[in-house]
Design a protein around this motif. Sequence first.
Motif, PDB file in Angstrom:
ATOM      1  N   LEU A 178      -5.993   3.327   0.434  1.00 41.13           N
ATOM      2  CA  LEU A 178      -4.848   4.196   0.696  1.00 41.13           C
ATOM      3  C   LEU A 178      -4.603   4.259   2.197  1.00 41.13           C
ATOM      4  CD1 LEU A 178      -5.626   7.011  -1.887  1.00 41.13           C
ATOM      5  CD2 LEU A 178      -3.613   5.515  -1.903  1.00 41.13           C
ATOM      6  N   VAL A 179      -3.404   3.832   2.610  1.00 37.91           N
ATOM      7  CA  VAL A 179      -3.068   3.688   4.031  1.00 37.91           C
ATOM      8  C   VAL A 179      -1.651   4.200   4.251  1.00 37.91           C
ATOM      9  CG1 VAL A 179      -2.852   2.069   5.960  1.00 37.91           C
ATOM     10  CG2 VAL A 179      -4.522   1.624   4.145  1.00 37.91           C
ATOM     11  N   GLY A 180      -1.408   4.813   5.405  1.00 42.01           N
ATOM     12  CA  GLY A 180      -0.050   5.240   5.716  1.00 42.01           C
ATOM     13  C   GLY A 180       0.090   5.734   7.140  1.00 42.01           C
ATOM     14  N   ASN A 181       1.329   5.875   7.595  1.00 40.67           N
ATOM     15  CA  ASN A 181       1.580   6.415   8.924  1.00 40.67           C
ATOM     16  C   ASN A 181       1.265   7.897   9.005  1.00 40.67           C
ATOM     17  OD1 ASN A 181       2.396   3.966   9.951  1.00 40.67           O
ATOM     18  ND2 ASN A 181       4.571   4.322   9.586  1.00 40.67           N
ATOM     19  N   SER A 182       1.237   8.571   7.854  1.00 41.70           N
ATOM     20  CA  SER A 182       0.854   9.983   7.778  1.00 41.70           C
ATOM     21  C   SER A 182      -0.288  10.123   6.791  1.00 41.70           C
ATOM     22  CB  SER A 182       2.045  10.835   7.313  1.00 41.70           C
ATOM     23  OG  SER A 182       1.617  12.136   6.958  1.00 41.70           O
ATOM     24  N   SER A 183      -1.246  10.986   7.112  1.00 44.10           N
ATOM     25  CA  SER A 183      -2.344  11.235   6.172  1.00 44.10           C
ATOM     26  C   SER A 183      -1.855  11.981   4.942  1.00 44.10           C
ATOM     27  CB  SER A 183      -3.448  12.042   6.858  1.00 44.10           C
ATOM     28  OG  SER A 183      -2.954  13.305   7.292  1.00 44.10           O
ATOM     29  N   ALA A 184      -0.655  12.549   5.017  1.00 44.04           N
ATOM     30  CA  ALA A 184      -0.101  13.300   3.895  1.00 44.04           C
ATOM     31  C   ALA A 184       0.654  12.423   2.912  1.00 44.04           C
ATOM     32  CB  ALA A 184       0.821  14.408   4.411  1.00 44.04           C
ATOM     33  N   PHE A 185       0.868  11.141   3.260  1.00 36.81           N
ATOM     34  CA  PHE A 185       1.608  10.227   2.382  1.00 36.81           C
ATOM     35  C   PHE A 185       1.036   8.835   2.624  1.00 36.81           C
ATOM     36  CE2 PHE A 185       5.910   9.771   0.183  1.00 36.81           C
ATOM     37  CZ  PHE A 185       5.702   8.457  -0.232  1.00 36.81           C
ATOM     38  N   THR A 186       0.157   8.409   1.728  1.00 34.55           N
ATOM     39  CA  THR A 186      -0.470   7.098   1.889  1.00 34.55           C
ATOM     40  C   THR A 186      -0.086   6.183   0.732  1.00 34.55           C
ATOM     41  OG1 THR A 186      -2.493   8.017   0.895  1.00 34.55           O
ATOM     42  CG2 THR A 186      -2.426   7.840   3.303  1.00 34.55           C
ATOM     43  N   PHE A 187      -0.079   4.890   1.005  1.00 31.48           N
ATOM     44  CA  PHE A 187       0.306   3.865   0.042  1.00 31.48           C
ATOM     45  C   PHE A 187      -0.948   3.133  -0.433  1.00 31.48           C
ATOM     46  CE2 PHE A 187       3.832   4.742   2.762  1.00 31.48           C
ATOM     47  CZ  PHE A 187       5.012   4.442   2.072  1.00 31.48           C
ATOM     48  N   LEU A 188      -0.974   2.738  -1.698  1.00 31.52           N
ATOM     49  CA  LEU A 188      -2.098   1.947  -2.192  1.00 31.52           C
ATOM     50  C   LEU A 188      -1.850   0.479  -1.841  1.00 31.52           C
ATOM     51  CD1 LEU A 188      -4.773   1.829  -3.625  1.00 31.52           C
ATOM     52  CD2 LEU A 188      -3.561   1.735  -5.824  1.00 31.52           C
ATOM     53  N   VAL A 189      -2.577   0.008  -0.804  1.00 29.99           N
ATOM     54  CA  VAL A 189      -2.453  -1.370  -0.337  1.00 29.99           C
ATOM     55  C   VAL A 189      -3.473  -2.226  -1.079  1.00 29.99           C
ATOM     56  CG1 VAL A 189      -2.494  -2.906   1.659  1.00 29.99           C
ATOM     57  CG2 VAL A 189      -1.710  -0.533   1.926  1.00 29.99           C
ATOM     58  N   HIS A 190      -2.991  -3.232  -1.761  1.00 26.86           N
ATOM     59  CA  HIS A 190      -3.803  -4.013  -2.699  1.00 26.86           C
ATOM     60  C   HIS A 190      -4.713  -5.009  -1.981  1.00 26.86           C
ATOM     61  CE1 HIS A 190      -4.678  -6.580  -6.219  1.00 26.86           C
ATOM     62  NE2 HIS A 190      -4.345  -5.511  -6.926  1.00 26.86           N
ATOM     63  N   ALA A 191      -5.874  -5.234  -2.570  1.00 30.86           N
ATOM     64  CA  ALA A 191      -6.786  -6.256  -2.050  1.00 30.86           C
ATOM     65  C   ALA A 191      -6.216  -7.649  -2.311  1.00 30.86           C
ATOM     66  CB  ALA A 191      -8.155  -6.112  -2.705  1.00 30.86           C
ATOM     67  N   GLU A 192      -6.720  -8.650  -1.576  1.00 31.11           N
ATOM     68  CA  GLU A 192      -6.229 -10.021  -1.718  1.00 31.11           C
ATOM     69  C   GLU A 192      -6.948 -10.729  -2.870  1.00 31.11           C
ATOM     70  OE1 GLU A 192      -5.925 -12.304   1.845  1.00 31.11           O
ATOM     71  OE2 GLU A 192      -4.929 -10.699   2.956  1.00 31.11           O
ATOM     72  N   THR A 193      -6.750 -10.190  -4.083  1.00 31.67           N
ATOM     73  CA  THR A 193      -7.415 -10.729  -5.276  1.00 31.67           C
ATOM     74  C   THR A 193      -6.602 -11.819  -5.962  1.00 31.67           C
ATOM     75  OG1 THR A 193      -6.375  -9.028  -6.646  1.00 31.67           O
ATOM     76  CG2 THR A 193      -8.535  -8.511  -5.712  1.00 31.67           C
ATOM     77  N   GLU A 194      -5.329 -11.963  -5.589  1.00 33.87           N
ATOM     78  CA  GLU A 194      -4.430 -12.840  -6.332  1.00 33.87           C
ATOM     79  C   GLU A 194      -4.316 -14.224  -5.687  1.00 33.87           C
ATOM     80  OE1 GLU A 194      -3.356 -11.146  -9.233  1.00 33.87           O
ATOM     81  OE2 GLU A 194      -4.822  -9.858  -8.238  1.00 33.87           O
ATOM     82  N   GLU A 195      -4.272 -15.232  -6.540  1.00 31.06           N
ATOM     83  CA  GLU A 195      -4.066 -16.603  -6.069  1.00 31.06           C
ATOM     84  C   GLU A 195      -2.602 -16.814  -5.681  1.00 31.06           C
ATOM     85  OE1 GLU A 195      -6.292 -18.933  -5.666  1.00 31.06           O
ATOM     86  OE2 GLU A 195      -8.042 -18.102  -6.709  1.00 31.06           O
ATOM     87  N   ASN A 196      -2.351 -17.710  -4.724  1.00 35.02           N
ATOM     88  CA  ASN A 196      -0.995 -18.170  -4.457  1.00 35.02           C
ATOM     89  C   ASN A 196      -1.068 -19.634  -4.008  1.00 35.02           C
ATOM     90  OD1 ASN A 196      -0.629 -18.552  -1.448  1.00 35.02           O
ATOM     91  ND2 ASN A 196      -1.369 -16.443  -1.449  1.00 35.02           N
ATOM     92  N   PRO A 197       0.068 -20.331  -3.976  1.00 35.51           N
ATOM     93  CA  PRO A 197       0.014 -21.772  -3.715  1.00 35.51           C
ATOM     94  C   PRO A 197      -0.479 -22.144  -2.319  1.00 35.51           C
ATOM     95  CG  PRO A 197       2.123 -21.140  -4.695  1.00 35.51           C
ATOM     96  CD  PRO A 197       1.431 -19.876  -4.298  1.00 35.51           C
ATOM     97  N   TYR A 198      -0.561 -21.201  -1.398  1.00 39.45           N
ATOM     98  CA  TYR A 198      -0.821 -21.539   0.000  1.00 39.45           C
ATOM     99  C   TYR A 198      -2.198 -21.071   0.503  1.00 39.45           C
ATOM    100  CZ  TYR A 198       4.222 -22.000  -0.457  1.00 39.45           C
ATOM    101  OH  TYR A 198       5.475 -22.336  -0.900  1.00 39.45           O
ATOM    102  N   VAL A 199      -2.684 -19.974  -0.066  1.00 35.37           N
ATOM    103  CA  VAL A 199      -3.932 -19.386   0.430  1.00 35.37           C
ATOM    104  C   VAL A 199      -4.815 -19.007  -0.754  1.00 35.37           C
ATOM    105  CG1 VAL A 199      -4.960 -17.551   1.819  1.00 35.37           C
ATOM    106  CG2 VAL A 199      -2.720 -18.463   2.445  1.00 35.37           C
ATOM    107  N   ALA A 200      -6.102 -19.318  -0.650  1.00 28.19           N
ATOM    108  CA  ALA A 200      -7.029 -18.931  -1.714  1.00 28.19           C
ATOM    109  C   ALA A 200      -7.200 -17.416  -1.741  1.00 28.19           C
ATOM    110  CB  ALA A 200      -8.382 -19.603  -1.483  1.00 28.19           C
ATOM    111  N   ALA A 201      -7.490 -16.883  -2.922  1.00 30.34           N
ATOM    112  CA  ALA A 201      -7.756 -15.448  -3.045  1.00 30.34           C
ATOM    113  C   ALA A 201      -8.980 -15.078  -2.224  1.00 30.34           C
ATOM    114  CB  ALA A 201      -7.969 -15.085  -4.508  1.00 30.34           C
ATOM    115  N   ARG A 202      -8.926 -13.915  -1.620  1.00 31.46           N
ATOM    116  CA  ARG A 202     -10.075 -13.375  -0.888  1.00 31.46           C
ATOM    117  C   ARG A 202     -10.309 -11.957  -1.415  1.00 31.46           C
ATOM    118  NH1 ARG A 202      -7.264 -16.553   2.849  1.00 31.46           N
ATOM    119  NH2 ARG A 202      -8.557 -18.144   3.841  1.00 31.46           N
ATOM    120  N   PRO A 203     -10.980 -11.830  -2.537  1.00 35.94           N
ATOM    121  CA  PRO A 203     -11.077 -10.535  -3.218  1.00 35.94           C
ATOM    122  C   PRO A 203     -11.909  -9.484  -2.499  1.00 35.94           C
ATOM    123  CG  PRO A 203     -12.403 -12.188  -4.340  1.00 35.94           C
ATOM    124  CD  PRO A 203     -11.594 -12.917  -3.312  1.00 35.94           C
ATOM    125  N   PHE A 204     -12.499  -9.850  -1.381  1.00 37.18           N
ATOM    126  CA  PHE A 204     -13.242  -8.884  -0.571  1.00 37.18           C
ATOM    127  C   PHE A 204     -12.355  -8.242   0.486  1.00 37.18           C
ATOM    128  CE2 PHE A 204     -13.775 -13.210   1.015  1.00 37.18           C
ATOM    129  CZ  PHE A 204     -13.262 -13.106   2.298  1.00 37.18           C
TER     130      PHE A 204
END
Length: 327
Positions: A178-204
């Motif tokens: 959970l990250v945001g410009n305000s501690s009162a409103f944070t966004f769930l920023v997803h881990a790099e668990t997903e594959e894509n054609p250009y970069v391997a997944a980095r689930p850590f």
Amino acid sequence: MIQVWFKAVPFDKATVTLALESGVDALIAPAGKVDEIKALGRVVVFAEDEVDAIRLESKADEEAATRCMRSQGKVLLRLGWEIIPVENILAQGEGLGVEVASLDQARLAAGILERGVDFVVVVPEAIHDLKAIVAALKLSEGRLELSTARVDAITPVGLGHRVCVDTCSLLRTGQGMLVGNSSAFTFLVHAETEENPYVAARPFRINAGAVHAYTLLPRNRTAYLGEVASGREVLIVDGQGQNQGQTSLAVVGRAKVEIRPLILISATCGDRTGTIFLQNAETIRLVRPDGSPVSVVALAPGDEILCRLDVAGRHFGMAISEEISEA
């Protein structure tokens, strides 16, 4: 945080090894085996006669336990303890531990007076529950309430320093920070668990945002992303299905700060608006209400994403009661 100890009495090398691999904080062992256990790993080991243990059978036992806790700094209650006497002892100070023979007993001990005992000692009969007990008491931070926000705008803003948080854990789809410009409103920023054609997944890894942003930490604290460093614990939050809002801890292996192109995302939840700066790249994702990740490249105004609302006001990462406005 409640500590988890293992009672290696009688001594058995296989169960001691399992306890060490499970991540216990300490062991209680026969005096003649202390050095042998210490040779297996860096762990606190108490000789059996170093820990005062009391069986509660009367009010006098309760009073003796309280005196021992005050004078020795800790006391252990043997199996057979009941909640009311434990509450009475807990109210008198710190340093109380109880023996537990199951995961349910450990959870019960962790919730007494909404504070829990200071440590639980898992008896050998519960060795098969040990990993589950460690996970429940040491890795989980309970459940957070997540809300749904609607994206208002996605705006490229130029270059800035962003932080990649590489953890010592392998995360799964739906998890992030959970990250945001305000501690009162944070966004769930997803881990790099997903594959894509250009970069391997980095689930850590969580490519978490700009250096100035707040991130929610264990025990309801916050830190600036720029303060996150190797060895620190961060809070991992799940956005999927029945696990939505479930939290766990992860140790930071490294934090990489690099200059990258950023975008500013603005979203509204109810009558509140929050913002976050993220790297402008396909691998950076937020989380939809169904727990699925959505790339910031594919994100559009009107899309719904998961967020957390909290009260504003932090001082050195701790929540305070203060009128504050963050824009």
